[in-house]
Every structure is written in structure tokens, then in C-alpha cells.
Design a protein around this motif. Sequence first.
Motif, PDB file in Angstrom:
ATOM      1  N   ARG A   1      -1.333   0.980  11.192  1.00 32.29           N
ATOM      2  CA  ARG A   1      -1.714   1.013  12.605  1.00 32.29           C
ATOM      3  C   ARG A   1      -0.474   0.897  13.490  1.00 32.29           C
ATOM      4  O   ARG A   1      -0.362   1.598  14.501  1.00 32.29           O
ATOM      5  N   MET A   2       0.452   0.033  13.087  1.00 29.35           N
ATOM      6  CA  MET A   2       1.687  -0.090  13.854  1.00 29.35           C
ATOM      7  C   MET A   2       2.451   1.232  13.829  1.00 29.35           C
ATOM      8  O   MET A   2       2.999   1.675  14.857  1.00 29.35           O
ATOM      9  N   ALA A   3       2.480   1.891  12.685  1.00 27.78           N
ATOM     10  CA  ALA A   3       3.173   3.179  12.581  1.00 27.78           C
ATOM     11  C   ALA A   3       2.513   4.231  13.465  1.00 27.78           C
ATOM     12  O   ALA A   3       3.198   5.065  14.078  1.00 27.78           O
ATOM     13  N   GLY A   4       1.182   4.204  13.560  1.00 24.12           N
ATOM     14  CA  GLY A   4       0.491   5.160  14.421  1.00 24.12           C
ATOM     15  C   GLY A   4       0.834   4.966  15.886  1.00 24.12           C
ATOM     16  O   GLY A   4       1.051   5.940  16.622  1.00 24.12           O
ATOM     17  N   TYR A   5       0.887   3.692  16.316  1.00 24.75           N
ATOM     18  CA  TYR A   5       1.305   3.431  17.697  1.00 24.75           C
ATOM     19  C   TYR A   5       2.720   3.951  17.934  1.00 24.75           C
ATOM     20  O   TYR A   5       3.004   4.619  18.941  1.00 24.75           O
ATOM     21  N   ARG A   6       3.621   3.635  17.005  1.00 27.03           N
ATOM     22  CA  ARG A   6       5.020   4.045  17.157  1.00 27.03           C
ATOM     23  C   ARG A   6       5.160   5.572  17.160  1.00 27.03           C
ATOM     24  O   ARG A   6       5.982   6.119  17.906  1.00 27.03           O
ATOM     25  N   ASP A   7       4.364   6.244  16.338  1.00 26.92           N
ATOM     26  CA  ASP A   7       4.421   7.717  16.320  1.00 26.92           C
ATOM     27  C   ASP A   7       4.134   8.290  17.699  1.00 26.92           C
ATOM     28  O   ASP A   7       4.842   9.179  18.189  1.00 26.92           O
ATOM     29  N   ALA A   8       3.060   7.787  18.332  1.00 30.33           N
ATOM     30  CA  ALA A   8       2.665   8.314  19.641  1.00 30.33           C
ATOM     31  C   ALA A   8       3.734   8.027  20.694  1.00 30.33           C
ATOM     32  O   ALA A   8       4.043   8.886  21.530  1.00 30.33           O
ATOM     33  N   LEU A   9       4.316   6.843  20.669  1.00 32.59           N
ATOM     34  CA  LEU A   9       5.348   6.500  21.644  1.00 32.59           C
ATOM     35  C   LEU A   9       6.598   7.347  21.442  1.00 32.59           C
ATOM     36  O   LEU A   9       7.223   7.792  22.414  1.00 32.59           O
TER      37      LEU A   9
END
Length: 354
Positions: free
Chosen positions: A217-225
Amino acid sequence: MGRNGTGAGRVTLATIAEALGVSRATVSNAYNRPDRLSAQLRAQVLRKAHELGYAGPNPVAATLARGRIAAIGVVLEDPMSFAFADPAASLLLQGISEVCGQQDSALVLIPGPSGPIARVALVDGVICYCDLPDGAALETIRERRLPFVVVDGPAHDGAGHVGIDDRSAAHAAARHLLDLGHRRFGVVAMPMHPDGWEGRPSPEREATAHFLGTRRRMAGYRDALAEADLGHDAAVVEERAPYGRDAGRRAAHVLLARDPRPTAVLAMSDELALGVLDAALSLGLDVPGDLSVVGFDDVPGAALARPALTTVRQPHREKGSAAASMLLPGPVRKDPLVLPTDLVVRGSTGPRRP
């Protein structure tokens, strides 16, 4: 008189059958297959058994006779109380119990993947609702050649697997806020490691997170940013343990005390997000005017919150029923089952104010 005797010897099914002048199978059916007897005959058998002091078939012997225990074990990452207190876990257990009911099987909760019960629980198969490590529980499961299914955790050779695409779902949550114009984010994270630590995690702690769901989930947030050309500091992370509404409230107070404060918060669960809403209310902040909040799970409380919570919907009950169905007689499905998620937009998110 003994538990299964009259003082003249041990009472068995054969003893009751002889006393009634019926077959041993008829007496057995009175206990194990009552649908095969008339109500009158079954009552007659049970009455005679009571007169003779027979307490019923030995459950261990019955288990050995039929070659199965008729029970599914669920290994939990957290204490057993978590299964009843956490709405997402409760929904998953509902799905499992529905299949157990259809198959006349019991449900055995096994707290902690390394706990002693994991070594002694009598079950036909195991659902691991945890990040099952290469430790005691996994070793026991393999030694006993039990079929097992992992829900949400890492896949294991020879095991079934049910989950969602956490990374993609988290990406959609962050993308929604970016599309609304937000550029300063707070993230309320579930525990990254099983050490009880709290605070702002280092990039190394975040990158090496032990718990798969948190890491993805943290990686998904970082991907979008990153896709929006925002650097690592665009999202300030607060990790809390144990995870729950109070944890979300405490993390939010730290995030919202920053200057400048985030205009949006991504919470890794609805329980954490509901805690963020509580904190915003206590600070006199308008949601979504001053702060937008997105959760993850879509538990029943999300739609009832004020304002109603924007969140990622995942099918908890379907996860449970799919995992339990994989343990039905026959080979366990080996290819992973990835269930769909949806972003549900409600009143807790809105455009960033100029």
C-alpha cells in the motif's frame, strides 16, 4: 455408574442396539445421521441410551473412523480478540464460517502464527490470515501435511492464496486526491514491522516493511506521487501500533500539527481513517473543506461516518469464503486468486482549497 457404563461394564452402541433389538448402525445413525431415522425411533434410541448411562459417541474415535476432523483452522496475526474487534477481520470470518456451515465443519481460531495452539489444533486445513513466516506455524503445517491457504500474506509453495492488488488499489486512492489538486499528504500507516514501534519511519524501514500489505500500500501511494513529479517529502508518514481507530487519531494529531499541515490524509485502513476524522473534528477542521481523508477496506462504518468516508472497497467476506472453499475435499487450488477492488468516492474528499 461410570460415564458410559451402568456398573456392569462399559456401554457401547452395540449394548444399546441389543437392548432395543435394532442394528448397531441404527443406534449410530441416531447420533451421526439423524435424518435417516424417524423422529420416534431416534427418540427411543436416545431414551434407552440415557437409561443405560451412555453419554454419546467418543468424538476422537468418530474422527478416526471418518478420516477427517470436520474443522478449519484460522491462524491470526494478532490476539484472538482482534478477530471480533476489527470490522474487516470480522467480515472475513463471516465468509469462512458460511462455508463451514455448509460443510458441517467447525471453525477454530488460532492466535499468533508462532503460538502453541498452532502446533496442537485438530483441523483438516488451515487458513493463514497473517504474514506467515518461515517459523513454527508453517513448519507444523508442513509436518502435518495440512492443506493451507494464505489470505493477504506472502504466497507459499504448495498453498492456496487469496488476496487483492494492494499496490494498485492504494495507487487509485492517491490518484484520486491528486486529481482533486492535493499536493501535501499525510499517510497513516499500519505497522510495518512486528516490533510495536511508532513514529515517522525512515525510508529504510518503509522499504523493508515486514508486513506485505503495508509495504504494497505504501508503494502504491509512492507510485502515484512519483507519477505527479512529487518527491518523497510530499507525503509525511506516521506509523502506529497496534493498528486501530485510536492509532489513527493519535497519528492524525501529529500530522495535523505540522506547518504547513497536509491538505489530505491517506489511511491504510478504514479504522485508521475514522480515527483521523475524529482528530479533525476535535481540532475544528472541516472535512473535506480543510482536509480530505481516504481510507481502505469499506467496512460498514465507512458509509455511516460523518462525512461518509471515501475508501477502497475490498471484498472481505468473499475472501473468507473463497479461502474456505479452497480447503474443501480435493486438491487445493494453487494459482493465486486476486479479487477486485473499487474506489468508493464519498463525502470525505473534495478539491484542495486555493
